[in-house]
Motif scaffolding. Sequence first.
Motif, PDB file in Angstrom:
ATOM      1  N   CYS A   1     -24.279 -18.696   3.147  1.00 39.15           N
ATOM      2  CA  CYS A   1     -23.513 -19.123   3.969  1.00 39.15           C
ATOM      3  C   CYS A   1     -22.414 -18.104   4.677  1.00 39.15           C
ATOM      4  O   CYS A   1     -21.978 -17.861   5.762  1.00 39.15           O
ATOM      5  CB  CYS A   1     -22.435 -20.411   3.717  1.00 39.15           C
ATOM      6  N   GLY A   2     -22.566 -16.830   3.609  1.00 32.42           N
ATOM      7  CA  GLY A   2     -21.381 -15.777   3.982  1.00 32.42           C
ATOM      8  C   GLY A   2     -20.176 -15.823   3.509  1.00 32.42           C
ATOM      9  O   GLY A   2     -19.438 -14.924   3.577  1.00 32.42           O
ATOM     10  N   TYR A   3     -19.741 -17.052   3.064  1.00 34.82           N
ATOM     11  CA  TYR A   3     -18.140 -17.135   2.732  1.00 34.82           C
ATOM     12  C   TYR A   3     -17.749 -16.300   1.861  1.00 34.82           C
ATOM     13  O   TYR A   3     -16.781 -15.754   1.728  1.00 34.82           O
ATOM     14  CB  TYR A   3     -18.078 -18.595   2.324  1.00 34.82           C
ATOM     15  N   CYS A   4     -18.482 -15.925   0.754  1.00 32.46           N
ATOM     16  CA  CYS A   4     -18.172 -14.893  -0.296  1.00 32.46           C
ATOM     17  C   CYS A   4     -18.701 -13.619  -0.114  1.00 32.46           C
ATOM     18  O   CYS A   4     -18.033 -12.836  -0.969  1.00 32.46           O
ATOM     19  CB  CYS A   4     -18.870 -15.598  -1.846  1.00 32.46           C
ATOM     20  N   THR A   5     -19.304 -13.399   0.878  1.00 30.82           N
ATOM     21  CA  THR A   5     -20.135 -12.176   0.953  1.00 30.82           C
ATOM     22  C   THR A   5     -19.022 -11.008   1.179  1.00 30.82           C
ATOM     23  O   THR A   5     -19.410  -9.983   0.434  1.00 30.82           O
ATOM     24  CB  THR A   5     -21.111 -12.108   2.175  1.00 30.82           C
ATOM     25  N   ASN A   6     -17.859 -11.164   1.760  1.00 33.60           N
ATOM     26  CA  ASN A   6     -17.028  -9.835   1.932  1.00 33.60           C
ATOM     27  C   ASN A   6     -16.514  -9.480   0.608  1.00 33.60           C
ATOM     28  O   ASN A   6     -16.449  -8.212   0.310  1.00 33.60           O
ATOM     29  CB  ASN A   6     -15.967 -10.314   2.823  1.00 33.60           C
TER      30      ASN A   6
ATOM     31  N   VAL B   1       0.825  -1.159  -0.138  1.00 35.31           N
ATOM     32  CA  VAL B   1       0.174   0.076   0.186  1.00 35.31           C
ATOM     33  C   VAL B   1       1.071   1.085   0.033  1.00 35.31           C
ATOM     34  O   VAL B   1       1.634   1.473   0.883  1.00 35.31           O
ATOM     35  CB  VAL B   1      -0.824   0.162   1.120  1.00 35.31           C
ATOM     36  N   GLY B   2       0.891   2.056  -0.919  1.00 34.24           N
ATOM     37  CA  GLY B   2       1.644   3.252  -1.055  1.00 34.24           C
ATOM     38  C   GLY B   2       1.091   4.394  -0.355  1.00 34.24           C
ATOM     39  O   GLY B   2       0.172   4.456   0.192  1.00 34.24           O
ATOM     40  N   PRO B   3       2.110   5.220  -0.214  1.00 36.68           N
ATOM     41  CA  PRO B   3       1.826   6.513   0.460  1.00 36.68           C
ATOM     42  C   PRO B   3       0.421   7.219  -0.187  1.00 36.68           C
ATOM     43  O   PRO B   3       0.294   7.339  -1.539  1.00 36.68           O
ATOM     44  CB  PRO B   3       3.061   7.528   0.154  1.00 36.68           C
ATOM     45  N   GLY B   4      -0.212   7.851   0.719  1.00 37.97           N
ATOM     46  CA  GLY B   4      -1.505   8.425   0.013  1.00 37.97           C
ATOM     47  C   GLY B   4      -2.654   7.258  -0.213  1.00 37.97           C
ATOM     48  O   GLY B   4      -3.702   7.803  -0.341  1.00 37.97           O
ATOM     49  N   GLN B   5      -2.440   6.020  -0.280  1.00 38.57           N
ATOM     50  CA  GLN B   5      -3.479   5.277  -0.687  1.00 38.57           C
ATOM     51  C   GLN B   5      -4.336   4.974   0.803  1.00 38.57           C
ATOM     52  O   GLN B   5      -3.731   4.718   1.842  1.00 38.57           O
ATOM     53  CB  GLN B   5      -2.974   4.061  -1.307  1.00 38.57           C
ATOM     54  N   ARG B   6      -5.428   4.607   0.581  1.00 40.93           N
ATOM     55  CA  ARG B   6      -6.519   4.283   1.761  1.00 40.93           C
ATOM     56  C   ARG B   6      -6.746   2.681   1.792  1.00 40.93           C
ATOM     57  O   ARG B   6      -6.935   2.222   0.536  1.00 40.93           O
ATOM     58  CB  ARG B   6      -7.749   4.847   1.454  1.00 40.93           C
ATOM     59  N   VAL B   7      -7.001   2.218   2.775  1.00 40.41           N
ATOM     60  CA  VAL B   7      -7.431   0.866   2.850  1.00 40.41           C
ATOM     61  C   VAL B   7      -8.860   0.717   3.416  1.00 40.41           C
ATOM     62  O   VAL B   7      -8.868   1.389   4.573  1.00 40.41           O
ATOM     63  CB  VAL B   7      -6.426   0.055   3.792  1.00 40.41           C
ATOM     64  N   VAL B   8      -9.507   0.180   2.916  1.00 48.23           N
ATOM     65  CA  VAL B   8     -11.073   0.181   3.344  1.00 48.23           C
ATOM     66  C   VAL B   8     -11.368  -1.279   3.436  1.00 48.23           C
ATOM     67  O   VAL B   8     -11.362  -2.031   2.418  1.00 48.23           O
ATOM     68  CB  VAL B   8     -12.126   1.040   2.436  1.00 48.23           C
ATOM     69  N   THR B   9     -11.729  -1.746   4.410  1.00 46.38           N
ATOM     70  CA  THR B   9     -12.411  -3.148   4.938  1.00 46.38           C
ATOM     71  C   THR B   9     -13.559  -3.104   4.864  1.00 46.38           C
ATOM     72  O   THR B   9     -14.407  -2.212   4.951  1.00 46.38           O
ATOM     73  CB  THR B   9     -11.669  -3.933   5.826  1.00 46.38           C
ATOM     74  N   ILE B  10     -14.089  -4.408   4.752  1.00 48.63           N
ATOM     75  CA  ILE B  10     -15.650  -4.693   4.934  1.00 48.63           C
ATOM     76  C   ILE B  10     -16.142  -3.977   6.287  1.00 48.63           C
ATOM     77  O   ILE B  10     -17.297  -3.496   6.063  1.00 48.63           O
ATOM     78  CB  ILE B  10     -16.074  -6.096   4.784  1.00 48.63           C
ATOM     79  N   GLU B  11     -15.365  -3.796   7.208  1.00 52.87           N
ATOM     80  CA  GLU B  11     -15.767  -3.363   8.557  1.00 52.87           C
ATOM     81  C   GLU B  11     -15.872  -1.869   8.496  1.00 52.87           C
ATOM     82  O   GLU B  11     -16.584  -1.247   9.257  1.00 52.87           O
ATOM     83  CB  GLU B  11     -14.934  -3.708   9.720  1.00 52.87           C
ATOM     84  N   GLY B  12     -15.021  -1.387   7.562  1.00 50.94           N
ATOM     85  CA  GLY B  12     -15.157   0.253   7.311  1.00 50.94           C
ATOM     86  C   GLY B  12     -16.021   0.668   6.660  1.00 50.94           C
ATOM     87  O   GLY B  12     -16.141   1.971   6.406  1.00 50.94           O
TER      88      GLY B  12
END
Length: 101
Positions: A45-50, A12-23
């Motif tokens: 089942c939810g396995y693929c959902t994220n 992940v480079g400078p200035g790049q943002r990481v967004v996860t399913i929780e975010g």
Amino acid sequence: AVRACVHPLSKVGPGQRVVTIEGLGRGQRLHPVQRAFVEEQAVQCGYCTNGMIMESVAFLAGNKNPSEADIRKALANNLCRCGAYSNIRDAIEDVVLGGEQ
Ligand code: FES
């Protein structure tokens, strides 16, 4: 969207943002794509959902009015072993029709 299991944080480079399913949501409020998945019962089942949701959010950020074919193509590399594809597609179409993306 990238697969976290093969994309180390060191890439992940400078200035790049990481967004996860929780975010995606805001506190207890779900993101429109998350809410549509629940409403359309696109979660079995939810396995693929994220992965499906994160890919959908990224896809919709770049395409505000996709066709059904566009949606199928965007999610072609995301597998759902439960076969919830039609519910997933319906959820994405609901978001598009609702203009919430
Ligand atoms: Fe089970 Fe997609 S909901 S793999």
